[in-house]
Design a protein around this motif. Structure first.
Motif, short mmCIF file in Angstrom:
data_model
loop_
_atom_site.label_atom_id
_atom_site.label_comp_id
_atom_site.label_asym_id
_atom_site.label_seq_id
_atom_site.Cartn_x
_atom_site.Cartn_y
_atom_site.Cartn_z
N PRO A 92 2.47 -1.88 -6.33
CA PRO A 92 1.57 -1.08 -5.58
C PRO A 92 0.74 -2.09 -4.28
CG PRO A 92 0.72 -1.53 -7.76
CD PRO A 92 2.08 -1.98 -7.65
N GLY A 93 0.65 -1.09 -3.34
CA GLY A 93 -0.01 -2.01 -2.14
C GLY A 93 0.05 -0.93 -1.09
N ALA A 94 -0.24 -1.81 0.25
CA ALA A 94 -0.24 -0.99 1.72
C ALA A 94 0.02 -2.13 2.68
CB ALA A 94 -1.46 -0.52 1.93
N VAL A 95 1.14 -1.59 3.45
CA VAL A 95 1.59 -2.40 4.67
C VAL A 95 1.22 -1.59 6.03
CG1 VAL A 95 3.42 -3.33 6.03
CG2 VAL A 95 3.40 -3.13 3.33
N VAL A 96 0.65 -2.24 7.01
CA VAL A 96 0.31 -1.51 8.18
C VAL A 96 1.34 -2.23 9.20
CG1 VAL A 96 -1.15 -1.58 10.20
CG2 VAL A 96 -2.01 -1.44 8.02
N TYR A 97 1.81 -1.20 9.60
CA TYR A 97 3.06 -1.52 10.77
C TYR A 97 2.57 -1.14 12.05
CZ TYR A 97 6.18 -1.88 6.94
OH TYR A 97 6.95 -2.08 5.73
N GLU A 98 2.65 -1.87 13.42
CA GLU A 98 2.47 -1.73 14.70
C GLU A 98 3.89 -1.55 15.58
OE1 GLU A 98 -1.52 -3.62 15.70
OE2 GLU A 98 0.07 -4.55 16.16
N ARG A 99 3.83 -0.48 16.40
CA ARG A 99 5.05 -0.26 17.06
C ARG A 99 4.77 -0.70 18.52
NH1 ARG A 99 6.38 4.18 19.58
NH2 ARG A 99 4.91 6.08 19.81
N ASP A 100 5.77 -1.42 19.20
CA ASP A 100 5.85 -1.56 20.67
C ASP A 100 7.17 -0.98 21.23
OD1 ASP A 100 5.80 -2.45 23.47
OD2 ASP A 100 5.77 -4.61 22.60
N GLY A 101 7.09 0.51 21.60
CA GLY A 101 8.04 0.80 21.99
C GLY A 101 8.89 1.48 20.72
N ASP A 102 9.98 1.00 20.74
CA ASP A 102 11.11 1.17 19.41
C ASP A 102 10.96 0.30 18.28
OD1 ASP A 102 11.24 3.90 19.85
OD2 ASP A 102 13.41 3.41 20.88
N THR A 103 10.16 -0.96 19.00
CA THR A 103 10.25 -2.32 17.91
C THR A 103 9.04 -2.06 17.13
OG1 THR A 103 11.10 -3.53 19.81
CG2 THR A 103 10.15 -4.56 18.12
N ILE A 104 9.38 -2.33 15.75
CA ILE A 104 8.52 -2.18 14.71
C ILE A 104 7.92 -3.60 14.24
CG2 ILE A 104 7.73 -1.08 12.55
CD1 ILE A 104 10.16 0.74 13.13
N TYR A 105 6.67 -3.74 13.93
CA TYR A 105 6.34 -4.93 13.55
C TYR A 105 5.40 -4.83 12.32
CZ TYR A 105 7.29 -6.77 18.07
OH TYR A 105 7.81 -7.35 19.33
N ARG A 106 5.44 -5.65 11.22
CA ARG A 106 4.84 -5.55 10.00
C ARG A 106 3.44 -6.43 10.13
NH1 ARG A 106 6.52 -6.24 3.75
NH2 ARG A 106 4.40 -7.04 3.11
N LYS A 107 2.39 -5.85 10.36
CA LYS A 107 1.11 -6.37 10.92
C LYS A 107 0.66 -7.36 9.75
CE LYS A 107 -2.92 -5.94 13.60
NZ LYS A 107 -2.72 -6.96 14.40
N ASN A 108 0.20 -6.38 8.47
CA ASN A 108 -0.44 -6.94 7.51
C ASN A 108 -0.18 -6.13 6.22
OD1 ASN A 108 -2.22 -9.16 8.64
ND2 ASN A 108 -3.11 -7.42 9.84
N SER A 109 -0.27 -6.85 5.04
CA SER A 109 0.04 -6.06 3.86
C SER A 109 -0.86 -6.58 2.87
CB SER A 109 1.44 -6.31 3.50
OG SER A 109 1.54 -7.62 3.12
N CYS A 110 -1.19 -5.66 1.63
CA CYS A 110 -2.05 -6.27 0.62
C CYS A 110 -1.48 -5.58 -0.80
CB CYS A 110 -3.42 -5.59 0.75
SG CYS A 110 -3.60 -3.86 0.62
N ILE A 111 -1.84 -6.15 -1.95
CA ILE A 111 -1.33 -5.76 -2.98
C ILE A 111 -2.65 -5.07 -3.72
CG2 ILE A 111 -0.88 -6.48 -5.24
CD1 ILE A 111 0.31 -9.08 -4.11
N PHE A 112 -2.57 -3.89 -4.30
CA PHE A 112 -3.37 -3.24 -5.13
C PHE A 112 -3.23 -3.69 -6.89
CE2 PHE A 112 -2.53 0.75 -2.37
CZ PHE A 112 -3.14 0.15 -1.32
N GLY A 113 -4.37 -3.77 -7.28
CA GLY A 113 -4.31 -4.04 -8.73
C GLY A 113 -5.65 -3.91 -9.29
N PRO A 114 -6.02 -3.89 -10.63
CA PRO A 114 -7.35 -3.79 -11.14
C PRO A 114 -8.41 -4.82 -10.55
CG PRO A 114 -5.77 -3.29 -12.62
CD PRO A 114 -4.81 -3.92 -11.64
N GLY A 115 -9.49 -4.37 -10.19
CA GLY A 115 -10.49 -5.37 -9.50
C GLY A 115 -10.44 -5.84 -8.27
N ASP A 116 -9.54 -5.21 -7.32
CA ASP A 116 -9.37 -5.39 -5.99
C ASP A 116 -10.19 -4.72 -5.13
OD1 ASP A 116 -8.57 -2.81 -5.31
OD2 ASP A 116 -6.40 -3.21 -5.40
N ILE A 117 -10.20 -4.93 -3.88
CA ILE A 117 -11.23 -4.35 -3.11
C ILE A 117 -10.76 -3.09 -2.39
CG2 ILE A 117 -12.31 -6.76 -2.22
CD1 ILE A 117 -10.39 -6.57 0.11
#
Length: 198
Positions: free
Chosen positions: A133-158
Protein backbone atom coordinates in the motif's frame (compact mmCIF):
# COMPACT_ATOMS: atom_id res chain seq x y z
CA UNK A 1 9.56 25.08 25.14
CA UNK A 2 9.06 21.51 26.34
CA UNK A 3 10.45 18.41 24.61
CA UNK A 4 7.14 17.63 22.87
CA UNK A 5 6.84 21.10 21.32
CA UNK A 6 10.52 21.09 20.34
CA UNK A 7 10.13 17.74 18.59
CA UNK A 8 6.97 18.95 16.80
CA UNK A 9 8.90 22.00 15.58
CA UNK A 10 11.72 19.78 14.25
CA UNK A 11 9.24 17.50 12.47
CA UNK A 12 7.55 20.55 10.89
CA UNK A 13 10.91 21.84 9.60
CA UNK A 14 11.80 18.39 8.21
CA UNK A 15 8.42 18.14 6.47
CA UNK A 16 9.04 21.50 4.79
CA UNK A 17 12.44 20.26 3.62
CA UNK A 18 10.94 16.98 2.37
CA UNK A 19 8.21 18.80 0.44
CA UNK A 20 10.78 21.08 -1.21
CA UNK A 21 12.82 18.05 -2.30
CA UNK A 22 9.69 16.42 -3.69
CA UNK A 23 8.76 19.59 -5.54
CA UNK A 24 12.11 19.62 -7.33
CA UNK A 25 12.10 15.88 -8.16
CA UNK A 26 10.95 14.85 -11.66
CA UNK A 27 11.44 11.11 -11.75
CA UNK A 28 11.77 8.70 -14.65
CA UNK A 29 9.48 8.27 -17.61
CA UNK A 30 7.16 5.25 -17.42
CA UNK A 31 5.05 3.36 -19.93
CA UNK A 32 1.34 3.93 -20.47
CA UNK A 33 0.03 0.96 -18.44
CA UNK A 34 -3.47 -0.47 -18.90
CA UNK A 35 -6.08 -1.07 -16.19
CA UNK A 36 -9.57 -2.53 -16.01
CA UNK A 37 -12.55 -0.43 -14.98
CA UNK A 38 -16.32 -0.74 -15.03
CA UNK A 39 -16.23 1.30 -18.25
CA UNK A 40 -13.73 -1.12 -19.83
CA UNK A 41 -9.98 -0.93 -20.39
CA UNK A 42 -8.33 2.37 -19.49
CA UNK A 43 -4.74 3.53 -19.70
CA UNK A 44 -2.58 5.43 -17.24
CA UNK A 45 -2.96 8.48 -19.50
CA UNK A 46 -6.75 8.09 -19.36
CA UNK A 47 -6.58 8.20 -15.55
CA UNK A 48 -5.10 11.70 -15.75
CA UNK A 49 -8.52 12.80 -17.10
CA UNK A 50 -6.85 15.69 -18.93
CA UNK A 51 -4.97 16.91 -15.83
CA UNK A 52 -1.20 17.45 -15.48
CA UNK A 53 -0.87 15.37 -12.29
CA UNK A 54 -2.30 12.07 -11.12
CA UNK A 55 -2.36 10.74 -7.56
CA UNK A 56 -2.64 6.96 -7.81
CA UNK A 57 -3.46 5.38 -4.45
CA UNK A 58 -2.19 1.80 -4.18
CA UNK A 59 -4.72 -0.16 -2.14
CA UNK A 60 -4.31 -3.87 -1.36
CA UNK A 61 -8.01 -4.51 -1.90
CA UNK A 62 -11.12 -5.23 0.13
CA UNK A 63 -9.36 -7.81 2.30
CA UNK A 64 -7.08 -5.27 4.03
CA UNK A 65 -8.38 -3.41 7.08
CA UNK A 66 -5.44 -1.02 7.05
CA UNK A 67 -5.88 -0.07 3.38
CA UNK A 68 -9.56 0.47 4.13
CA UNK A 69 -8.62 2.85 6.97
CA UNK A 70 -6.40 4.92 4.66
CA UNK A 71 -9.05 5.10 1.93
CA UNK A 72 -11.75 6.00 4.48
CA UNK A 73 -9.56 8.93 5.50
CA UNK A 74 -8.73 10.05 1.96
CA UNK A 75 -12.40 9.94 0.99
CA UNK A 76 -13.10 13.16 2.88
CA UNK A 77 -10.34 14.93 0.99
CA UNK A 78 -11.42 13.83 -2.50
CA UNK A 79 -12.98 17.16 -3.57
CA UNK A 80 -10.00 19.09 -2.23
CA UNK A 81 -7.45 16.76 -3.86
CA UNK A 82 -9.32 16.78 -7.16
CA UNK A 83 -9.08 20.57 -7.25
CA UNK A 84 -5.30 20.06 -7.66
CA UNK A 85 -4.94 16.78 -9.59
CA UNK A 86 -6.66 13.64 -10.78
CA UNK A 87 -7.15 11.03 -8.03
CA UNK A 88 -7.69 7.29 -8.59
CA UNK A 89 -7.55 4.30 -6.24
CA UNK A 90 -6.16 1.10 -7.75
CA UNK A 91 -6.17 -2.43 -6.36
CA UNK A 92 -5.95 -6.02 -7.56
CA UNK A 93 -9.69 -6.56 -7.08
CA UNK A 94 -11.93 -6.84 -10.14
CA UNK A 95 -13.77 -3.60 -11.03
CA UNK A 96 -17.19 -4.85 -9.88
CA UNK A 97 -15.73 -5.97 -6.53
CA UNK A 98 -13.97 -2.62 -6.15
CA UNK A 99 -17.16 -0.66 -6.81
CA UNK A 100 -19.30 -2.79 -4.49
CA UNK A 101 -16.80 -2.38 -1.65
CA UNK A 102 -16.31 1.36 -2.34
CA UNK A 103 -20.08 1.87 -2.28
CA UNK A 104 -20.34 0.01 1.04
CA UNK A 105 -17.79 2.47 2.48
CA UNK A 106 -19.26 5.58 0.86
CA UNK A 107 -16.03 6.24 -1.08
CA UNK A 108 -16.18 8.89 -3.80
CA UNK A 109 -12.84 7.82 -5.26
CA UNK A 110 -12.47 6.89 -8.92
CA UNK A 111 -11.35 3.25 -9.25
CA UNK A 112 -9.28 1.08 -11.56
CA UNK A 113 -7.93 -2.46 -11.26
CA UNK A 114 -4.33 -3.41 -11.99
CA UNK A 115 -5.31 -7.06 -11.47
CA UNK A 116 -1.87 -7.90 -10.06
CA UNK A 117 -0.31 -7.35 -13.47
CA UNK A 118 2.62 -5.41 -14.92
CA UNK A 119 1.67 -2.08 -13.40
CA UNK A 120 1.89 -3.14 -9.76
CA UNK A 121 4.93 -5.36 -10.33
CA UNK A 122 6.85 -2.53 -11.98
CA UNK A 123 5.44 0.50 -10.17
CA UNK A 124 5.13 -0.81 -6.62
CA UNK A 125 5.91 1.76 -3.93
CA UNK A 126 8.43 -0.73 -2.51
CA UNK A 127 10.56 -2.50 -5.12
CA UNK A 128 10.10 -6.25 -4.98
CA UNK A 129 6.77 -5.99 -3.14
CA UNK A 130 3.97 -6.36 -5.67
CA UNK A 131 0.97 -5.32 -3.59
CA UNK A 132 2.34 -2.81 -1.08
CA UNK A 133 0.00 0.00 0.00
CA UNK A 134 1.06 3.55 -0.75
CA UNK A 135 0.70 6.23 -3.38
CA UNK A 136 2.45 7.44 -6.52
CA UNK A 137 2.17 10.87 -8.10
CA UNK A 138 2.66 10.94 -11.85
CA UNK A 139 3.12 14.02 -14.02
CA UNK A 140 2.63 14.15 -17.74
CA UNK A 141 4.21 16.22 -20.46
CA UNK A 142 2.01 15.60 -23.48
CA UNK A 143 1.86 11.82 -23.75
CA UNK A 144 5.04 11.24 -21.72
CA UNK A 145 4.39 10.14 -18.14
CA UNK A 146 6.88 10.69 -15.32
CA UNK A 147 6.82 9.03 -11.90
CA UNK A 148 7.34 12.13 -9.77
CA UNK A 149 7.20 10.81 -6.19
CA UNK A 150 5.92 7.86 -4.18
CA UNK A 151 5.35 6.84 -0.58
CA UNK A 152 4.58 3.73 1.44
CA UNK A 153 1.55 3.50 3.75
CA UNK A 154 1.92 1.71 7.07
CA UNK A 155 0.94 1.96 10.74
CA UNK A 156 2.33 5.14 12.28
CA UNK A 157 2.94 6.94 8.96
CA UNK A 158 2.17 10.58 8.14
CA UNK A 159 -0.55 9.77 5.59
CA UNK A 160 -3.27 8.61 7.99
CA UNK A 161 -4.28 11.16 10.62
CA UNK A 162 -5.54 8.34 12.86
CA UNK A 163 -2.00 7.58 14.03
CA UNK A 164 -1.27 11.19 15.03
CA UNK A 165 -4.56 11.45 16.90
CA UNK A 166 -3.91 8.16 18.71
CA UNK A 167 -0.42 9.47 19.50
CA UNK A 168 -1.95 12.49 21.25
CA UNK A 169 -3.59 9.99 23.59
CA UNK A 170 -0.32 8.15 24.14
CA UNK A 171 -1.43 5.21 21.98
CA UNK A 172 0.75 3.66 19.29
CA UNK A 173 0.19 1.35 16.38
CA UNK A 174 0.67 -1.63 18.70
CA UNK A 175 -2.24 -0.49 20.88
CA UNK A 176 -4.96 -0.36 18.22
CA UNK A 177 -5.92 -2.25 15.06
CA UNK A 178 -8.47 -0.93 12.55
CA UNK A 179 -11.62 -2.95 11.90
CA UNK A 180 -14.09 -2.90 9.03
CA UNK A 181 -16.86 -1.95 11.49
CA UNK A 182 -17.20 -1.31 15.21
CA UNK A 183 -20.23 -3.05 16.63
CA UNK A 184 -20.80 -2.58 20.33
CA UNK A 185 -23.12 -4.85 22.26
CA UNK A 186 -26.16 -2.95 23.57
CA UNK A 187 -26.95 -3.29 27.27
CA UNK A 188 -30.19 -5.05 26.35
CA UNK A 189 -30.76 -7.14 23.22
CA UNK A 190 -34.30 -7.36 21.85
CA UNK A 191 -33.57 -10.83 20.43
CA UNK A 192 -32.66 -12.27 23.83
CA UNK A 193 -28.89 -12.28 23.20
CA UNK A 194 -28.41 -16.03 22.73
CA UNK A 195 -25.24 -17.40 21.10
CA UNK A 196 -23.23 -14.17 21.16
CA UNK A 197 -19.48 -14.46 20.59
CA UNK A 198 -17.22 -13.59 23.49
Amino acid sequence: MDAIQQTEKQIFALMQKLNELRKQHRGDAVQNYTFASLAGEVTLLDLFAGRERLLLIHNMGQGCRYCTLWADGFNGFVPHLESAMSVVLVSKDAPDVQRQFANSRGWRLRLASHGGGDYIREQSVLPGEGNMPGAVVYERDGDTIYRKNSCIFGPGDIYCSMWSLLGLAGLGEGDWTPQFSYWQRPQQLDDGGANLPD
